[in-house]
Design a protein around this motif. Structure first.
Motif, short mmCIF file in Angstrom:
data_model
loop_
_atom_site.label_atom_id
_atom_site.label_comp_id
_atom_site.label_asym_id
_atom_site.label_seq_id
_atom_site.Cartn_x
_atom_site.Cartn_y
_atom_site.Cartn_z
N UNK A 91 0.65 -1.29 0.06
CA UNK A 91 -0.03 0.01 -0.04
C UNK A 91 0.98 1.24 0.10
N UNK A 92 0.56 2.17 -1.05
CA UNK A 92 1.29 3.39 -0.98
C UNK A 92 2.66 3.21 -1.57
N UNK A 93 3.08 2.22 -2.12
CA UNK A 93 4.45 2.04 -2.67
C UNK A 93 4.58 2.97 -4.05
N UNK A 94 5.66 3.45 -4.23
CA UNK A 94 5.88 4.36 -5.38
C UNK A 94 6.50 3.21 -6.44
N UNK A 95 7.09 2.35 -6.12
CA UNK A 95 7.87 1.51 -6.92
C UNK A 95 7.12 0.36 -7.39
N UNK A 96 6.08 -0.28 -6.88
CA UNK A 96 5.21 -1.43 -6.94
C UNK A 96 3.80 -1.05 -7.16
N UNK A 97 3.11 -1.81 -7.84
CA UNK A 97 1.77 -1.70 -8.33
C UNK A 97 1.15 -3.05 -7.44
N UNK A 98 -0.13 -2.96 -7.27
CA UNK A 98 -0.84 -3.98 -6.49
C UNK A 98 -1.91 -4.65 -7.57
N UNK A 99 -1.83 -6.20 -7.46
CA UNK A 99 -2.77 -7.01 -8.03
C UNK A 99 -3.53 -7.79 -7.03
N UNK A 100 -5.08 -7.92 -7.09
CA UNK A 100 -5.60 -8.72 -6.21
C UNK A 100 -5.13 -9.79 -6.01
N UNK A 101 -4.96 -10.36 -4.64
CA UNK A 101 -4.57 -11.78 -4.47
C UNK A 101 -5.14 -12.93 -5.40
N UNK A 102 -6.41 -12.57 -5.48
CA UNK A 102 -7.12 -13.72 -6.24
C UNK A 102 -6.73 -13.94 -7.83
N UNK A 103 -6.06 -12.82 -8.26
CA UNK A 103 -5.54 -12.97 -9.70
C UNK A 103 -4.35 -13.21 -9.72
N UNK A 104 -3.51 -13.40 -8.64
CA UNK A 104 -1.95 -13.71 -9.04
C UNK A 104 -1.58 -15.16 -9.34
N UNK A 105 -2.61 -16.11 -9.35
CA UNK A 105 -2.05 -17.40 -9.56
C UNK A 105 -3.04 -17.63 -10.86
N UNK A 106 -3.46 -19.12 -11.16
CA UNK A 106 -4.25 -19.36 -12.47
C UNK A 106 -5.57 -19.00 -12.16
N UNK A 107 -6.03 -18.98 -13.40
CA UNK A 107 -7.55 -18.56 -13.47
C UNK A 107 -8.36 -19.36 -12.70
N UNK A 108 -9.09 -18.79 -11.81
CA UNK A 108 -10.08 -19.57 -10.93
C UNK A 108 -10.93 -20.35 -11.72
N UNK A 109 -11.61 -19.44 -12.76
CA UNK A 109 -12.74 -20.39 -13.73
C UNK A 109 -12.33 -21.73 -13.96
N UNK A 110 -11.16 -21.74 -14.42
CA UNK A 110 -10.74 -22.91 -15.14
C UNK A 110 -10.54 -24.05 -13.70
N UNK A 292 -0.11 -12.73 -19.38
CA UNK A 292 -1.21 -13.15 -18.56
C UNK A 292 -2.02 -14.26 -19.24
N UNK A 293 -1.16 -14.98 -19.96
CA UNK A 293 -1.90 -16.45 -20.38
C UNK A 293 -2.08 -17.05 -19.22
N UNK A 294 -3.17 -17.66 -19.16
CA UNK A 294 -3.64 -18.49 -18.20
C UNK A 294 -4.28 -17.81 -16.81
N UNK A 295 -4.17 -16.46 -17.07
CA UNK A 295 -4.61 -15.59 -15.90
C UNK A 295 -6.09 -14.84 -15.92
N UNK A 296 -6.71 -14.64 -15.12
CA UNK A 296 -7.84 -13.95 -15.21
C UNK A 296 -7.79 -12.56 -15.47
N UNK A 297 -6.62 -12.01 -15.63
CA UNK A 297 -6.41 -10.85 -15.91
C UNK A 297 -6.58 -10.58 -17.53
N UNK A 298 -6.21 -11.61 -18.24
CA UNK A 298 -6.35 -11.42 -19.46
C UNK A 298 -7.39 -11.17 -19.99
N UNK A 299 -8.69 -11.53 -19.41
CA UNK A 299 -10.08 -11.07 -19.96
C UNK A 299 -10.27 -9.50 -20.07
N UNK A 300 -9.60 -8.62 -19.29
CA UNK A 300 -9.92 -7.30 -19.51
C UNK A 300 -9.01 -6.53 -20.75
#
Length: 351
Positions: A91-110, A292-300
């Protein structure tokens, strides 16, 4: 009788845990008047934002039998993705962004759907002729209130399901079936006087406890919302570039959630735990798809994702990003170009 409802329910529960689900419960497929009333109120207030499918299939969403009249029972299931690290650490980091925990691994839909199908196949083998349909987040199914009705948790003040054992870190799925399984007692609300989740929201997305206005929710804004984000909400997004964990991360019930309980397929990819905005701003469509192959992030898609990264860059105060941001003011996508112009102005105005 081998397949008496109570006995069968116990066997389904055991099989579900064997398939990797953390929780399993049973509810009636009939319509619940209070659940329907709350849905209508939420839609009537416009809190669904641009998610038109919520409105278009409201009759299917009101009850399982509205979607499938032959259904008699719902098997509500949850799979843990409890994180090993603090979701608020960056939180508040200048050097890094944040991705929700649920989207850091494999796509949960699959992952979840594969397990649901395996459980459904087992059930049909156990009870030949049983009808089953599986759902995970892509159909008009009210997984959270059904989970509460099935006793696997309760909907907290942040409207997400809370398990007393696994906290809020659960991917939810459901199996509708023509079998008549004994329903559980609905789970008792255990939020008490706590309002940590409500106070943690940086954009004020909760007009009241147990009510969410998606139009102000960072998860909605960074994932579902396609156009420019209202300027008065952009600063609140901070360095979040896909989803938001704040209201979940502060929930006291998560102290009982253990990363050891999480499905291994949801373990985070190293490059998504603490991504650097500068590297992400450089992504073209091909690079985005590869990363983002295999990631839920790919959908956006690349454009919406880079838009989010530009808001994060503008909020970072990191002037080293200015050259990359300025180049994106000429991006062919007008929403990206708008976000870049906003971010550049922020970076240049910071002392």
């Amino acid at each position: 009788m081998v397949n008496a409802p109570a006995t069968l329910a116990a066997r389904v529960h055991a099989q579900a845990l064997g398939q990797g689900f953390a929780v399993c419960g049973f509810a009636s497929a009939a319509e619940d008047p209070l659940r329907s009333e709350r849905l209508e109120q939420w839609l009537g207030e416009g809190h669904h934002g641009s998610m038109e499918w919520m409105q278009a299939r409201r009759d299917h969403r009101r009850s399982p039998q509205g979607l499938w009249p032959e259904a008699k029972s719902v098997i509500a299931l949850g799979m843990s993705y409890a994180p090993a690290h603090d979701p608020l650490a960056l939180e508040g980091s200048q050097a890094h962004a944040r991705i929700s925990v649920y989207a850091q691994g494999r796509d949960y839909h699959d992952v979840v759907k594969k397990r649901l199908k395996a459980l459904a196949r087992w059930l049909v083998e156990e009870v030949p002729g049983a009808g089953v349909k599986v759902f995970v987040d892509t159909a008009p199914v009210m997984e959270k209130p059904l989970g509460e009705a099935a006793g696997i948790g309760w909907q907290g003040k942040h409207t997400n399901l809370v398990s007393p054992t696994h906290g809020s870190w659960l991917f939810l799925g459901a199996i509708y079936t023509t079998l008549d399984l004994a329903p559980a007692e609905p789970h008792r609300d255990q939020c008490g006087s706590c309002r940590a989740c409500l106070d943690a929201c940086p954009t004020g997305a909760f007009p009241a406890p147990y009510r969410l206005d998606a139009r102000r929710c960072i998860s909605y804004l960074t994932i579902e919302h396609k156009g420019p984000v209202d300027e008065d909400l952009r600063a609140g997004i901070g360095n979040r570039i896909y989803g938001c964990d704040d209201c979940l991360a502060v929930c006291p019930w998560n102290k009982f959630a253990s990363q050891a309980q999480a499905c291994r397929e949801f373990l985070p990819r190293a490059e998504l735990v603490a991504p650097r905005p500068g590297e992400l701003l450089a992504l073209d469509d091909a690079g985005f798809r590869a990363l983002f192959a295999g990631s839920p992030i790919k959908r956006i898609g690349r454009d919406r994702f880079v838009r989010n990264c530009l808001y994060a860059a503008g909020n970072s105060g990191n002037r080293a990003l200015a050259a990359q941001v300025e180049a994106l003011t000429l991006d062919p996508d007008p929403v990206v170009a708008d976000a870049a112009a906003w971010a550049l102005a922020r970076l240049r105005s910071d002392p």
